[in-house]
Write a protein that holds these residues in place. Structure first.
Motif, PDB file in Angstrom:
ATOM      1  N   GLU A 105     126.469 162.588  13.959  1.00 56.28           N
ATOM      2  CA  GLU A 105     127.870 162.454  13.292  1.00 56.28           C
ATOM      3  C   GLU A 105     127.289 162.046  11.701  1.00 56.28           C
ATOM      4  OE1 GLU A 105     131.072 162.275  14.258  1.00 56.28           O
ATOM      5  OE2 GLU A 105     130.307 163.278  16.210  1.00 56.28           O
ATOM      6  N   ILE A 106     128.251 162.433  10.952  1.00 57.75           N
ATOM      7  CA  ILE A 106     127.949 162.118   9.694  1.00 57.75           C
ATOM      8  C   ILE A 106     129.207 160.838   9.089  1.00 57.75           C
ATOM      9  CG2 ILE A 106     128.010 162.926   7.199  1.00 57.75           C
ATOM     10  CD1 ILE A 106     126.129 164.386   8.925  1.00 57.75           C
TER      11      ILE A 106
ATOM     12  N   ILE B 288     123.226 168.293   5.507  1.00 58.65           N
ATOM     13  CA  ILE B 288     124.412 167.620   5.984  1.00 58.65           C
ATOM     14  C   ILE B 288     124.651 168.732   7.416  1.00 58.65           C
ATOM     15  CG2 ILE B 288     126.743 167.033   5.969  1.00 58.65           C
ATOM     16  CD1 ILE B 288     126.085 165.630   3.492  1.00 58.65           C
ATOM     17  N   GLU B 289     125.187 170.130   6.993  1.00 56.85           N
ATOM     18  CA  GLU B 289     125.673 170.799   7.899  1.00 56.85           C
ATOM     19  C   GLU B 289     124.470 171.006   9.017  1.00 56.85           C
ATOM     20  OE1 GLU B 289     128.175 172.204   8.626  1.00 56.85           O
ATOM     21  OE2 GLU B 289     127.373 173.301  10.175  1.00 56.85           O
TER      22      GLU B 289
ATOM     23  N   ARG C 192     124.678 168.313  11.474  1.00 56.57           N
ATOM     24  CA  ARG C 192     125.888 168.172  12.230  1.00 56.57           C
ATOM     25  C   ARG C 192     125.764 169.250  13.544  1.00 56.57           C
ATOM     26  NH1 ARG C 192     129.535 168.384   7.486  1.00 56.57           N
ATOM     27  NH2 ARG C 192     130.627 166.537   7.601  1.00 56.57           N
ATOM     28  N   ARG C 193     124.662 170.024  13.280  1.00 54.12           N
ATOM     29  CA  ARG C 193     124.371 170.846  14.405  1.00 54.12           C
ATOM     30  C   ARG C 193     123.217 170.369  15.420  1.00 54.12           C
ATOM     31  NH1 ARG C 193     124.122 176.927  11.136  1.00 54.12           N
ATOM     32  NH2 ARG C 193     126.385 176.513  10.353  1.00 54.12           N
TER      33      ARG C 193
END
Length: 234
Positions: free
Chosen positions: A2-3, A95-96, A99-100
């Motif tokens: 989670e960001i 960030i992406e 997320r993964r």
DNA sequence: GCGACAG
DNA sequence: ATCTTGTCGC
């Protein structure tokens, strides 16, 4: 993972600097990663004239350092490389990638400075705050502060100083090889950060989390990430 | 004004 | 970071 919060990256250099000065106050320079059983390394790779960045995160079990997960994400960078503003170039892709990531690493190694930065917010600190997770900065060269040459033996250290304050540590991870520059990223103290870097540096200059991330980032950019390496890239 | 300057 | 082959040293 989670960001923590949405965060603007389409900024001018002047705006980016102001954001750094605001975010620096959220960095925790002390803390304990606790019982570390999972570590991760994050890195980015890109071709010379292109603006597409391939960011990756590699998770490894600890202390055995077996790779347990690899993820990647490609993104067009909105920013050129400007010393001190690296996060604004690599951050969006990183960030992406996070997320993964399904794993929940106890501590994350970043390729660059933590608080050993002109405004105390290198990429390890910046990302650490956004992820709200213990983070360590492991840089291959110095950006801020001064340091003397550590002893030649593995494990030798020398403090990185600025205005009489220790902002990081030059760490010799391999005998007679140029040291790496370790600094607190977020939620961990310098002592434990240095210990973890030495504990994960096995036979190479760079600690395994960083080294594995480096290798995977290059493999992904070259297009053979899927074929050559195990685990998910999904 | 002159250098230094993560990746 | 990336472009690149061989080569010197432990």
């Amino acid at each position: 993972m989670e960001i923590r919060e949405a965060h603007p990256f389409d900024l001018t250099p002047a705006e980016a600097i102001r954001l750094q000065e605001r975010l620096r106050e959220q960095v925790r320079r002390s803390g304990d990663a606790g019982e570390v059983s999972l570590v991760a390394g994050a890195d980015a790779s890109y071709a010379k004239g292109e603006d597409v960045i391939h960011a990756v995160v590699v998770a490894l079990s600890y202390p055995d350092l077996t790779v347990v997960e690899r993820v990647s994400a490609a993104a067009v960078t909105p920013f050129p490389y400007i010393p001190g503003l690296l996060t604004f170039r690599e951050g969006p892709a990183l960030i992406e990638a996070f997320r993964r990531l399904r794993s929940e690493p106890d501590v994350i190694f970043f390729d660059g400075q933590g608080i050993a930065h002109p405004r105390g917010l290198g990429i390890a600190s910046h990302m650490g705050v956004l992820l709200d997770r213990p983070a360590i900065g492991v840089a291959k060269s110095l950006l801020a502060g001064t340091v003397s040459e550590p002893g030649a033996g593995r494990g030798s250290t020398a403090p990185i100083l600025r205005d009489g304050e220790t902002i990081g540590m030059a760490v010799r991870t391999r005998e007679r090889v140029k040291p790496v520059y370790v600094s607190v990223g977020h939620r961990i103290d310098l002592s434990q950060a240095v210990d973890l870097v030495l504990a994960t540096a096995r036979g190479y200059r760079l600690p395994e989390p960083t080294r594995q991330a480096h290798l995977f980032a290059n493999a992904v950019r070259r297009g053979d990430g899927q074929a050559t390496l195990p685990s998910s890239t999904r």
